[in-house]
Design a protein around this motif. Structure first.
Motif, PDB file in Angstrom:
ATOM      1  N   GLN A   1       1.162   6.423  -4.005  1.00  0.00           N
ATOM      2  CA  GLN A   1       1.556   4.900  -3.821  1.00  0.00           C
ATOM      3  C   GLN A   1       0.752   4.485  -2.485  1.00  0.00           C
ATOM      4  OE1 GLN A   1       5.383   2.954  -3.230  1.00  0.00           O
ATOM      5  NE2 GLN A   1       5.058   2.900  -5.264  1.00  0.00           N
ATOM      6  N   MET A   2       0.817   5.366  -1.749  1.00  0.00           N
ATOM      7  CA  MET A   2       0.434   4.836  -0.072  1.00  0.00           C
ATOM      8  C   MET A   2      -1.105   5.023  -0.125  1.00  0.00           C
ATOM      9  SD  MET A   2       0.886   7.198   3.387  1.00  0.00           S
ATOM     10  CE  MET A   2       2.501   7.083   3.437  1.00  0.00           C
ATOM     11  N   TYR A   3      -1.787   6.030  -0.770  1.00  0.00           N
ATOM     12  CA  TYR A   3      -2.996   6.028  -0.790  1.00  0.00           C
ATOM     13  C   TYR A   3      -3.753   4.709  -1.634  1.00  0.00           C
ATOM     14  CZ  TYR A   3      -7.969   7.280  -2.351  1.00  0.00           C
ATOM     15  OH  TYR A   3      -9.200   7.140  -2.339  1.00  0.00           O
ATOM     16  N   LEU A   4      -3.288   4.526  -2.837  1.00  0.00           N
ATOM     17  CA  LEU A   4      -3.788   3.546  -3.631  1.00  0.00           C
ATOM     18  C   LEU A   4      -3.671   2.112  -3.037  1.00  0.00           C
ATOM     19  CD1 LEU A   4      -2.636   4.533  -7.264  1.00  0.00           C
ATOM     20  CD2 LEU A   4      -4.983   4.453  -6.452  1.00  0.00           C
TER      21      LEU A   4
ATOM     22  N   MET B   1      -9.775  -4.519  -8.970  1.00  0.00           N
ATOM     23  CA  MET B   1      -9.167  -4.003  -7.581  1.00  0.00           C
ATOM     24  C   MET B   1      -7.588  -4.786  -7.749  1.00  0.00           C
ATOM     25  SD  MET B   1      -7.856  -4.870  -4.329  1.00  0.00           S
ATOM     26  CE  MET B   1      -8.690  -6.452  -4.325  1.00  0.00           C
ATOM     27  N   ASP B   2      -7.433  -5.937  -7.630  1.00  0.00           N
ATOM     28  CA  ASP B   2      -6.058  -6.503  -7.912  1.00  0.00           C
ATOM     29  C   ASP B   2      -5.123  -6.003  -8.954  1.00  0.00           C
ATOM     30  OD1 ASP B   2      -6.500  -8.280  -6.061  1.00  0.00           O
ATOM     31  OD2 ASP B   2      -7.120 -10.020  -7.162  1.00  0.00           O
ATOM     32  N   VAL B   3      -5.696  -5.484 -10.022  1.00  0.00           N
ATOM     33  CA  VAL B   3      -4.710  -4.979 -10.862  1.00  0.00           C
ATOM     34  C   VAL B   3      -4.279  -3.512 -10.499  1.00  0.00           C
ATOM     35  CG1 VAL B   3      -4.803  -3.610 -13.487  1.00  0.00           C
ATOM     36  CG2 VAL B   3      -5.913  -6.066 -13.066  1.00  0.00           C
ATOM     37  N   CYS B   4      -5.190  -2.767 -10.111  1.00  0.00           N
ATOM     38  CA  CYS B   4      -4.752  -1.360  -9.454  1.00  0.00           C
ATOM     39  C   CYS B   4      -3.791  -1.626  -8.577  1.00  0.00           C
ATOM     40  CB  CYS B   4      -6.146  -0.831  -8.933  1.00  0.00           C
ATOM     41  SG  CYS B   4      -7.267  -0.235 -10.204  1.00  0.00           S
ATOM     42  N   TYR B   5      -4.302  -2.554  -7.330  1.00  0.00           N
ATOM     43  CA  TYR B   5      -3.248  -2.869  -6.262  1.00  0.00           C
ATOM     44  C   TYR B   5      -1.814  -2.964  -6.574  1.00  0.00           C
ATOM     45  CZ  TYR B   5      -1.523  -4.463  -1.596  1.00  0.00           C
ATOM     46  OH  TYR B   5      -1.079  -4.303  -0.337  1.00  0.00           O
ATOM     47  N   THR B   6      -1.492  -3.989  -7.428  1.00  0.00           N
ATOM     48  CA  THR B   6      -0.214  -4.487  -7.908  1.00  0.00           C
ATOM     49  C   THR B   6       0.600  -3.211  -8.680  1.00  0.00           C
ATOM     50  OG1 THR B   6      -1.261  -5.515  -9.790  1.00  0.00           O
ATOM     51  CG2 THR B   6      -0.836  -6.960  -7.629  1.00  0.00           C
ATOM     52  N   SER B   7      -0.387  -2.717  -9.509  1.00  0.00           N
ATOM     53  CA  SER B   7       0.040  -1.672 -10.300  1.00  0.00           C
ATOM     54  C   SER B   7       0.479  -0.219  -9.516  1.00  0.00           C
ATOM     55  CB  SER B   7      -0.906  -1.038 -11.374  1.00  0.00           C
ATOM     56  OG  SER B   7      -1.102  -2.042 -12.358  1.00  0.00           O
ATOM     57  N   ALA B   8      -0.004  -0.080  -8.325  1.00  0.00           N
ATOM     58  CA  ALA B   8       0.499   0.874  -7.530  1.00  0.00           C
ATOM     59  C   ALA B   8       1.714   0.911  -6.948  1.00  0.00           C
ATOM     60  CB  ALA B   8      -0.653   0.939  -6.370  1.00  0.00           C
ATOM     61  N   SER B   9       2.216  -0.139  -6.690  1.00  0.00           N
ATOM     62  CA  SER B   9       3.636  -0.329  -6.226  1.00  0.00           C
ATOM     63  C   SER B   9       4.610  -1.423  -7.244  1.00  0.00           C
ATOM     64  CB  SER B   9       3.641  -0.853  -4.797  1.00  0.00           C
ATOM     65  OG  SER B   9       3.058  -2.336  -4.971  1.00  0.00           O
TER      66      SER B   9
ATOM     67  N   HIS C   1      11.781   0.088   3.140  1.00  0.00           N
ATOM     68  CA  HIS C   1      10.785  -0.591   2.316  1.00  0.00           C
ATOM     69  C   HIS C   1      11.022  -0.310   1.173  1.00  0.00           C
ATOM     70  CE1 HIS C   1       6.964  -2.682   1.987  1.00  0.00           C
ATOM     71  NE2 HIS C   1       7.089  -3.018   3.231  1.00  0.00           N
ATOM     72  N   PHE C   2      10.242  -1.160   0.332  1.00  0.00           N
ATOM     73  CA  PHE C   2      10.403  -1.056  -1.426  1.00  0.00           C
ATOM     74  C   PHE C   2       9.253  -0.245  -1.872  1.00  0.00           C
ATOM     75  CE2 PHE C   2       8.361  -5.068  -0.359  1.00  0.00           C
ATOM     76  CZ  PHE C   2       7.009  -4.986  -1.259  1.00  0.00           C
ATOM     77  N   THR C   3       8.477   0.179  -0.892  1.00  0.00           N
ATOM     78  CA  THR C   3       7.331   1.027  -1.637  1.00  0.00           C
ATOM     79  C   THR C   3       6.965   2.192  -0.319  1.00  0.00           C
ATOM     80  OG1 THR C   3       5.477  -0.242  -0.338  1.00  0.00           O
ATOM     81  CG2 THR C   3       6.173  -0.771  -2.671  1.00  0.00           C
ATOM     82  N   CYS C   4       6.188   2.910  -0.587  1.00  0.00           N
ATOM     83  CA  CYS C   4       5.697   4.019   0.507  1.00  0.00           C
ATOM     84  C   CYS C   4       4.682   3.322   1.220  1.00  0.00           C
ATOM     85  CB  CYS C   4       5.218   5.310  -0.243  1.00  0.00           C
ATOM     86  SG  CYS C   4       6.554   6.347  -0.752  1.00  0.00           S
ATOM     87  N   GLU C   5       4.924   2.434   2.110  1.00  0.00           N
ATOM     88  CA  GLU C   5       4.127   1.589   3.006  1.00  0.00           C
ATOM     89  C   GLU C   5       3.918   2.546   4.095  1.00  0.00           C
ATOM     90  OE1 GLU C   5       2.355  -1.193   5.721  1.00  0.00           O
ATOM     91  OE2 GLU C   5       4.364  -0.471   5.994  1.00  0.00           O
ATOM     92  N   ILE C   6       2.587   2.632   4.515  1.00  0.00           N
ATOM     93  CA  ILE C   6       2.293   3.550   5.674  1.00  0.00           C
ATOM     94  C   ILE C   6       2.784   3.493   6.823  1.00  0.00           C
ATOM     95  CG2 ILE C   6       0.218   2.403   6.441  1.00  0.00           C
ATOM     96  CD1 ILE C   6      -0.948   5.246   6.873  1.00  0.00           C
ATOM     97  N   LEU C   7       3.017   2.029   7.409  1.00  0.00           N
ATOM     98  CA  LEU C   7       3.940   1.643   8.502  1.00  0.00           C
ATOM     99  C   LEU C   7       5.283   1.960   8.435  1.00  0.00           C
ATOM    100  CD1 LEU C   7       2.081  -1.625   9.334  1.00  0.00           C
ATOM    101  CD2 LEU C   7       1.522   0.713  10.440  1.00  0.00           C
ATOM    102  N   ALA C   8       6.032   1.780   7.289  1.00  0.00           N
ATOM    103  CA  ALA C   8       7.268   2.155   7.118  1.00  0.00           C
ATOM    104  C   ALA C   8       7.718   3.649   7.221  1.00  0.00           C
ATOM    105  CB  ALA C   8       7.705   1.411   5.844  1.00  0.00           C
TER     106      ALA C   8
END
Length: 315
Positions: free
Chosen positions: A100-103, A69-77, A175-182
């Motif tokens: 990116q938002m979903y992952l 899960m950690d590999v997937c999480y970091t690789s998403a953004s 933001h630097f990613t498509c973070e949902i709150l941003a």
């Protein structure tokens, strides 16, 4: 563009840290180093939990899931962040933003549930050791891990689906990613339904699992303190110390990011998000390796085999 729907935007600009151009190179080196350590450390943990027969236990099954899960999480953004830190055009296409938002949401949600499952595993192992093989047999562990993944993926799908339907009045994401709150800060109008969904999911995946973890550790500590021998207490503490450390790191960052005042600085949000997205996944394998003799022995065994194989190849 007032009132346009998100789907009308073919791409988005990610502001990231563009206000501080001199800092971007430093952040690139810092982020790249942490990302490589994260991938290497977690991949190694996954490998040894699969290859070493001594690690074919419930705790390491969950640990392997956590590492994946950690590999997937970091690789998403993080790859997108690294590219944008060196690019003058910090953009991401709509489909990439949605994925990116979903992952990010899915992997973060999975970890919340998985950490609670791991706390229950430690509770059974320490408080009911004789019943542990019966209660935590492999089929049950696989089902618990599956529930963690399904819960995280479904809640993320719900949040992402509703977020993508909200009309946005711009395509510059602070933001630097498509973070949902941003992304939701670009909404033309507030959505009561979206706010309600975010609130319910946040409560279910942050305070509720954290409460279950706290209850588990109350019973665990109570049991440990009743152990008469110092060696027994030390061994019991060592089996749950790594997990407790990871829980504190993860929930500390998560609560800071999602339960902070709405008036907080966007730059502070980015820093917290960066630490949340990189520091915890990087430290997880290090914490479990340093505090766990079985993991260290398995890593030495794996390195020994690799060294021996290399020696044979050189002959």
């Amino acid at each position: 563009m007032q009132g346009e729907n998100l789907t009308t935007w073919s791409f988005f600009f990610l502001e990231g840290f563009s206000r501080y151009p001199k800092l971007e190179i430093v952040l690139f080196v810092f982020s790249l180093g942490m990302y490589l350590i994260t991938i290497l450390g977690n991949s190694t943990l996954i490998l040894i939990t699969i290859l070493d027969p001594r690690l074919q236990t419930p705790m390491y099954l969950f640990l392997g899931n956590l590492s994946f899960m950690d590999v997937c999480y970091t690789s998403a953004s993080i790859p997108t962040l690294l590219v944008n830190l060196l690019s003058s055009q910090k953009t991401i296409i709509f489909s990439g933003c949605a994925v990116q938002m979903y992952l990010s949401l899915a992997m973060g949600s999975v970890e919340c549930v998985l950490l609670a499952v791991m706390a229950y595993d430690r509770y059974v192992a320490i408080c009911n050791p004789l019943r542990y093989p019966i209660v935590m047999h492999r089929q049950v562990c696989v089902q618990m891990a599956t529930v963690s993944w399904v819960t995280g993926c479904l809640t993320a799908l719900l949040e992402t689906s509703f977020a993508l339907q909200i009309p946005l009045c711009g395509n510059l994401i602070n933001h630097f990613t498509c973070e949902i709150l941003a992304v939701l800060k670009l909404a033309c109008t507030s959505s009561l339904l979206m706010d309600l969904i975010m609130l319910v999911v946040s409560v279910l995946l942050l305070p509720v699992p954290m409460l279950l973890i706290c209850i588990s550790y109350v019973f665990i500590l109570s049991t440990i303190l009743r152990i008469s021998s110092a060696e027994g207490r030390s061994k019991a503490f060592s089996t749950c110390g790594a997990h407790l450390t990871v829980v504190i790191l993860y929930y500390g960052a998560a609560l800071s990011m999602y339960l902070k005042p709405s008036s907080s600085s966007s730059e502070v949000d980015k820093i917290i998000s960066l630490l949340y997205g990189m520091l915890t996944p990087m430290l997880n394998p290090i914490i479990y390796s340093l505090r766990n003799k079985e993991v260290k022995d398995a890593m030495k065994k794996l390195l020994g085999k690799m060294s021996l194989h290399q020696t044979y190849e050189n002959l």
